[in-house]
Design a protein around this motif. Structure first.
Motif, mmCIF file in Angstrom:
data_model
loop_
_atom_site.group_PDB
_atom_site.id
_atom_site.type_symbol
_atom_site.label_atom_id
_atom_site.label_comp_id
_atom_site.label_asym_id
_atom_site.label_seq_id
_atom_site.Cartn_x
_atom_site.Cartn_y
_atom_site.Cartn_z
ATOM 1 N N ALA A 152 0.746 -1.153 0.069
ATOM 2 C CA ALA A 152 0.095 0.058 -0.015
ATOM 3 C C ALA A 152 0.984 1.242 -0.146
ATOM 4 O O ALA A 152 0.652 2.197 -0.680
ATOM 5 C CB ALA A 152 -0.761 0.025 1.098
ATOM 6 N N LEU A 153 1.991 1.266 0.847
ATOM 7 C CA LEU A 153 2.895 2.324 0.961
ATOM 8 C C LEU A 153 3.405 2.729 -0.458
ATOM 9 O O LEU A 153 3.631 3.772 -0.848
ATOM 10 C CB LEU A 153 4.062 2.182 1.919
ATOM 11 N N TYR A 154 3.807 1.620 -1.102
ATOM 12 C CA TYR A 154 4.510 1.749 -2.446
ATOM 13 C C TYR A 154 3.428 2.357 -3.437
ATOM 14 O O TYR A 154 3.803 3.229 -4.302
ATOM 15 C CB TYR A 154 5.199 0.481 -2.905
ATOM 16 N N LYS A 155 2.443 1.803 -3.492
ATOM 17 C CA LYS A 155 1.134 2.438 -4.506
ATOM 18 C C LYS A 155 0.753 3.717 -4.062
ATOM 19 O O LYS A 155 0.168 4.323 -5.072
ATOM 20 C CB LYS A 155 0.051 1.301 -4.322
ATOM 21 N N GLU A 156 1.035 4.408 -2.944
ATOM 22 C CA GLU A 156 0.937 5.634 -2.700
ATOM 23 C C GLU A 156 2.073 6.469 -2.947
ATOM 24 O O GLU A 156 2.083 7.767 -2.358
ATOM 25 C CB GLU A 156 0.301 5.955 -1.272
ATOM 26 N N LYS A 157 3.343 6.241 -3.203
ATOM 27 C CA LYS A 157 4.322 6.547 -3.684
ATOM 28 C C LYS A 157 5.173 6.950 -2.497
ATOM 29 O O LYS A 157 5.837 7.968 -2.269
ATOM 30 C CB LYS A 157 4.119 7.698 -4.737
ATOM 31 N N ALA A 158 4.966 6.418 -1.404
ATOM 32 C CA ALA A 158 5.575 6.705 -0.076
ATOM 33 C C ALA A 158 6.912 5.834 -0.082
ATOM 34 O O ALA A 158 7.971 6.281 0.705
ATOM 35 C CB ALA A 158 4.743 6.492 1.254
ATOM 36 N N THR A 163 10.216 3.596 3.651
ATOM 37 C CA THR A 163 9.876 5.115 3.279
ATOM 38 C C THR A 163 10.950 6.255 3.387
ATOM 39 O O THR A 163 10.570 7.435 3.535
ATOM 40 C CB THR A 163 8.520 5.466 4.034
ATOM 41 N N GLN A 181 2.461 1.408 10.157
ATOM 42 C CA GLN A 181 2.309 1.859 8.685
ATOM 43 C C GLN A 181 2.251 3.623 8.880
ATOM 44 O O GLN A 181 2.936 4.348 7.988
ATOM 45 C CB GLN A 181 1.135 1.255 8.131
ATOM 46 N N GLN A 182 1.423 3.883 9.880
ATOM 47 C CA GLN A 182 1.086 5.507 10.100
ATOM 48 C C GLN A 182 2.457 5.909 10.229
ATOM 49 O O GLN A 182 2.920 7.158 9.989
ATOM 50 C CB GLN A 182 0.177 5.669 11.212
ATOM 51 N N ARG A 194 4.873 6.922 7.797
ATOM 52 C CA ARG A 194 4.489 8.075 6.768
ATOM 53 C C ARG A 194 4.930 9.419 7.549
ATOM 54 O O ARG A 194 5.076 10.213 6.745
ATOM 55 C CB ARG A 194 2.871 7.994 6.700
#
Length: 397
Positions: free
Chosen positions: A78-84, A137, A348-349, A352
């Motif tokens: 998910a982090l990769y797909k939101e470009k984090a 990240t 995960q949070q 970010r």
């Protein structure tokens, strides 16, 4: 009508029977024995037993670790797909039983070195969820302070994910040579994929390790595909456990955590007795593409992936087995799922929002032991101050 004495006697008898039944139930639930898929052997006369005992505590631990890795990789996706997450990101989803089974069969003093599909391994070796996801990240709270990213994670006795295909295998042989040289009693496990198993440096490492009888297990995680090419198309001999030729080998069902643990314990003991090296092929499967940017469907069908998920998933199979054996209840595992989901969501949070590494720190911790105070830049006149900000590095093995 029963008399009061009769009722009292019946109650005492029922209570005693109930206590006995509870004690028997508790004793029966403390462990269970499972039959694993037969091993295939190369230059080994007798392999490990296919009857494997698992305690209740082990069952809960294996389920928790495999499920944590599965959910952590979902967070990384998910982090990769939101470009984090920038750069590359290779997920371990589907292969969790290999790492969990191996890790439980060795000690924390033993060494692990692997390829770039390393998130799950990093977690098992002792890095927190935040330490893994924040490294992806590029945050300061990552295990390499955000300098390594997805392919370069490290901690004590874990020599990383390595980005050069197959290069970790000779590095692992070097670690094992140091262990033998210092007579440490420790062993090394060097892991690569089936695609890397055709690299020339892999066979050079096999040769030197056999000549020097190094305490190392070379593990080929055969997930069926080297990038986008199936092992059958890319390898003239897809029997990777035999590919060491003069090096003894074993094939194990890499989707069964108990089989992997049993095989690793078997080879590790022989390694510590001076009988290494060995090759272990773990037959496994990855659900995602080679990396997150690869859809993974141009060289295999969606039906193939779904069939493996349905019939061979390492977590689902293990869950069903330990419930049927009455080691755990479905409700207990559901609570573990809830706890893991919460922990991963929090990590995960943080990945970010945690701070990034200050620019001036980019030249810190370049060397474990710095000679002088400056690092030369791109010109002879450009200098950067070196500083060790982490705890002193113990470079002895």
């Amino acid at each position: 009508m029963f008399s009061l004495r009769t009722i009292s006697s019946l109650w005492r008898t029922s209570k005693t029977d109930l206590i006995v039944q509870c004690q028997q139930q508790k004793q029966r639930l403390s462990s269970a024995t499972f039959t694993v898929h037969p091993y295939k052997l190369h230059r080994i006369d007798e392999g490990p037993s296919t009857e494997v005992t698992c305690t209740r505590d082990q069952a809960i631990n294996y389920y928790r670790e495999m499920t944590t890795i599965r959910r952590m990789e979902a967070a990384a996706n998910a982090l990769y797909k939101e470009k984090a997450v920038r750069g590359f990101c290779h997920l371990y989803t589907g292969q969790e039983a290999v790492a969990v089974g191996i890790e439980d069969a060795i000690t924390k003093k033993d060494a692990i070195i692997t390829a770039y599909r390393a998130h799950g391994w990093t977690y098992l070796r002792g890095v927190s969820l935040v330490g893994v996801l924040a490294e992806l990240t590029g945050r300061e709270t990552g295990c390499a302070r955000g300098k390594g990213g997805s392919m370069h994670l490290y901690c004590d006795r874990f020599y990383g994910g390595n980005g050069i295909v197959g290069a970790q295998i000779p590095l692992g042989a070097g670690i094992a040579l140091a262990q033998k040289y210092t007579n440490s009693g420790e062993i090394t496990l060097a892991l690569c994929g089936d695609g890397a198993a055709n690299q020339g440096q892999v066979y050079e490492a096999f040769n030197m390790s056999a000549l020097w009888k190094l305490p190392i297990i070379f593990v080929v995680e055969n997930n069926g595909y080297g990038m986008g090419t199936s092992a059958e198309r890319a390898s003239a001999c897809p029997l990777f456990y035999t590919r060491g030729d003069y090096v003894p080998g074993i094939w194990v069902d890499g989707m069964d955590v108990l089989a992997v643990r049993q095989a690793t314990e078997f080879l590790a003991k022989m390694c510590r007795d001076g009988q290494g090296p060995f090759v272990m092929e773990a037959s496994t499967y990855r659900y995602f593409g080679h990396s997150v940017s690869d859809p993974g469907t141009s060289y295999r069908t969606r039906d193939e992936v779904q069939e493996v998920r349905r019939s061979r998933d390492p977590i689902t199979m293990f869950k069903e087995n330990i419930i049927q054996a009455e080691l755990v209840t479905s409700d207990e595992l559901k609570q573990i799922d809830v706890d893991i989901r919460k922990q991963v969501d929090e990590a995960q949070q943080k990945s970010r929002t945690d701070p990034e590494l200050p620019i001036e720190h980019l030249y810190h911790d370049v060397y474990a032991n710095m000679i002088g105070n400056d690092i030369r830049g791109i010109t002879p006149f450009q200098r950067h101050k070196h500083q060790n900000t982490s705890k002193p590095c113990n470079i002895t093995i």
